[in-house]
Design a protein around this motif. Structure first.
Motif, short mmCIF file in Angstrom:
data_model
loop_
_atom_site.label_atom_id
_atom_site.label_comp_id
_atom_site.label_asym_id
_atom_site.label_seq_id
_atom_site.Cartn_x
_atom_site.Cartn_y
_atom_site.Cartn_z
N ALA A 71 9.63 2.45 -1.71
CA ALA A 71 8.96 3.98 -1.47
C ALA A 71 10.11 4.78 -0.85
CB ALA A 71 7.90 3.70 -0.53
N HIS A 128 3.19 8.81 2.77
CA HIS A 128 2.01 8.17 2.28
C HIS A 128 1.76 7.97 0.88
CE1 HIS A 128 -2.16 6.85 2.90
NE2 HIS A 128 -2.52 7.74 1.92
N THR A 161 1.39 2.47 9.31
CA THR A 161 1.23 1.29 8.83
C THR A 161 -0.34 0.64 9.34
OG1 THR A 161 2.04 0.78 10.97
CG2 THR A 161 3.43 0.05 8.99
N GLY A 182 2.85 -0.13 -1.77
CA GLY A 182 3.06 -0.68 -0.33
C GLY A 182 4.45 -1.17 -0.31
N ASN A 183 5.46 -1.39 -1.20
CA ASN A 183 6.60 -1.83 -1.07
C ASN A 183 7.65 -0.94 -0.41
OD1 ASN A 183 9.18 -2.38 -1.65
ND2 ASN A 183 8.61 -3.97 -3.31
N LYS A 184 7.99 -1.13 0.68
CA LYS A 184 8.69 -0.09 1.39
C LYS A 184 10.30 0.25 1.07
CE LYS A 184 6.14 -1.10 5.73
NZ LYS A 184 5.41 -2.05 5.22
N ILE A 230 7.56 5.74 9.36
CA ILE A 230 6.44 5.08 9.43
C ILE A 230 5.58 4.73 10.66
CG2 ILE A 230 5.18 2.80 8.86
CD1 ILE A 230 6.87 3.02 6.04
N GLU A 278 16.12 2.86 3.88
CA GLU A 278 14.94 2.15 4.23
C GLU A 278 14.64 2.30 5.83
OE1 GLU A 278 15.08 -1.57 1.81
OE2 GLU A 278 13.26 -2.00 3.28
N LEU A 334 4.43 5.53 -0.58
CA LEU A 334 3.91 4.13 -0.22
C LEU A 334 2.89 3.70 -1.24
CD1 LEU A 334 3.87 4.35 3.82
CD2 LEU A 334 5.29 2.58 2.35
#
Ligand SMILES: Nc1ncnc2c1ncn2[C@@H]1O[C@H](COP(=O)(O)OP(=O)(O)OP(=O)(O)O)[C@@H](O)[C@H]1O
Ligand SMILES: [Mg+2]
Length: 459
Positions: free
Chosen positions: A438, A425, A459, A433-435, A453, A446, A428
């Motif tokens: 993160a 969390h 999400t 919010g860019n996975k 996630i 990824e 992120l």
């Protein structure tokens, strides 16, 4: 982070375009304005979540824009962009309410971080305002809706507007000072609230603290000094820890209260004072009288109305509200989103005896917030050895060993999961919010991040 509407304000079209592209890549909606005036017009008609503005622009500059927004009571977060030469202007912008400033030239990541921080902060501030205004959590600055607290509020509302002296009795940390302040606020008296802690001031200085002194009254009295009684005239004098006042001084204080005049140390003129007196102690007042710590006649004078402040363990139904209140208080102080608290941690807090009352609870939450980096406070963030209520432990046939923790609270898996969830969390959030970003922060693939996630419902 869900998509937000951001207004980019800059007189350079190229700069606006770059910012727009980068913020769009984070999933935000972006509109552009060429100067402050255009921005104001757009903000007037459309709804936006954040403004990112240059400082130097024709017509209306960044400062002018910010000022116009704040004057119109619009609290939308504003981030200003500035060059090295105008840092002072940026600082000025912060003073009139900018959320952040960024120095040019900057990396895109800097902007992304600032945006996500400003948006998070706004949530915190809104929640805080909500907590203050809309949640029915007590009365005035008090938190608590239990019966003992309701009775306390009723009594305070009743005695506050009178001139009667009030004697507040309660264990350490129960909120005696809060009671004294509430009495003053609700009294409608226009003067000051003046507290004096009789235990904290050396006995030999207390008299001059209370009544003031004239120049030359004693070595070190270089000029006239106004005492607390005079300061409190028209307002409220709060005599905290009254049993610690030297007995000789208690006699002088009694005379002041009876006659309504004070005499400065070393002086001979008298000054009239209009005092409302509130005293407090965490001892048993009758025992203090019997032990010769508190003059009987002063006690009668002060004890016109007695207010007993409830112990926290006698109102443990208020604990969840207090926990929530302090979590929010420290979230604002630490500029972060308020964490939640796990149910087994809450159960421990509700079962503990709280010898240090509300202050102990407040300190413990502050500590837990510092230890907890994620969004959930767990048993692991509480000090070890928070025992159950003594009354429960002493019950005949009750388990003699402290058994406040759930039997499986040391099980590794749930804690590891919780930790993993927090870290993801956090990453992120930091990555706006860019996975992909993160995943880099977490040093995992990824694909693994996508899986986790989903698993943790993030999400
Ligand atoms: N009902 C309450 N709601 C919210 N905060 C409270 C409440 N009671 C106490 N507090 C907070 O707890 C802390 C301790 O309160 P306060 O200083 O009034 O206690 P006290 O009884 O004067 O303690 P002491 O005897 O140690 O001086 C303060 O930070 C106060 O704001
Ligand atoms: Mg106190």
């Amino acid at each position: 982070m869900t998509a937000k509407r951001i207004l980019v304000v800059d007189n350079e079209a190229k700069m606006r375009r770059i910012l727009e592209l980068s913020l769009r890549s984070l999933g935000h909606e972006v509109e552009q304005a060429g100067d402050g005036q255009e921005a104001l017009a757009m903000l007037d008609t459309g709804s936006f979540d954040l403004v990112l503005t240059d400082l130097r622009m024709p017509r209306l500059d960044g400062i002018g824009l910010l000022r116009a927004l704040r004057e119109a009571d619009n609290d939308i977060p504003v981030i200003v962009m500035t060059a090295y030469g105008t840092i002072e202007t940026a600082v000025a912008a912060m003073k009139i309410g900018a959320a952040d400033y960024i120095i040019r030239p900057f990396e895109m990541e800097t902007i992304e971080m600032a945006v996500s921080r400003a948006l998070t902060m706004q949530v915190v501030q809104r929640e805080n305002r909500f907590l203050k205004e809309e949640m029915s959590r007590g009365w005035g600055d008090f938190v608590g809706t239990s019966k003992p607290m309701q009775d306390l509020y009723d009594l305070l509302k009743q005695v506050a507007p009178t001139r009667s002296s009030v004697f507040i009795v309660g264990e350490t940390g129960t909120g005696k000072e809060l009671v004294a302040r509430a009495l003053h606020v609700a009294s409608g008296r226009s003067g000051l609230f003046v507290p004096i802690n009789c235990a904290a001031i050396p006995a030999e200085l207390l008299e001059s603290e209370l009544f003031g002194h004239v120049k030359g009254a004693f070595t070190g009295a270089l000029r006239d000094r106004v005492g607390k009684c005079e300061l409190a005239s028209g307002g409220t004098l709060f005599l905290d820890e009254i049993t610690e006042m030297p007995i000789g001084l208690q006699a002088k204080l009694l005379r002041v209260l009876q006659e309504g005049v004070i005499e400065k140390v070393g002086g001979n003129a008298v000054t009239p004072v209009d005092l409302r007196v509130v005293a407090a102690t965490n001892r048993d007042p009758q025992q203090s009288v019997d032990a010769g710590l508190l003059r009987r006649d002063l006690y009668f004078r002060l004890n016109v109305v007695r207010v007993d402040v409830p112990l926290l363990r006698d109102r443990h139904g208020d604990i969840p509200l207090l926990v929530e209140y302090f979590v929010h208080k420290y979230s604002v102080e630490l500029s972060r989103t308020p964490p939640r608290i796990s149910s087994d941690a809450m159960a421990i807090l509700e079962g503990y005896a709280w010898p240090g009352n509300v202050r102990e609870l407040e300190n413990l939450i502050e500590r837990a917030m510092v230890l907890c980096r994620g969004d959930l406070i767990t048993v692991a963030h509480l000090p070890v050895g928070l025992g159950p209520l003594p009354a429960v432990a002493k019950e005949p046939g009750a388990d003699p060993k402290p058994a406040s923790r759930a039997p499986d609270s040391l099980a590794l898996r749930p804690h590891v999961d919780e930790l993993e969830r927090h870290l993801i969390h956090e990453a992120l959030l930091q990555a706006g919010g860019n996975k992909a970003a993160a995943a880099r922060l977490l040093k995992i693939s990824e694909r693994a991040l996508w899986y986790k996630i989903k698993r943790y419902g993030l999400t």
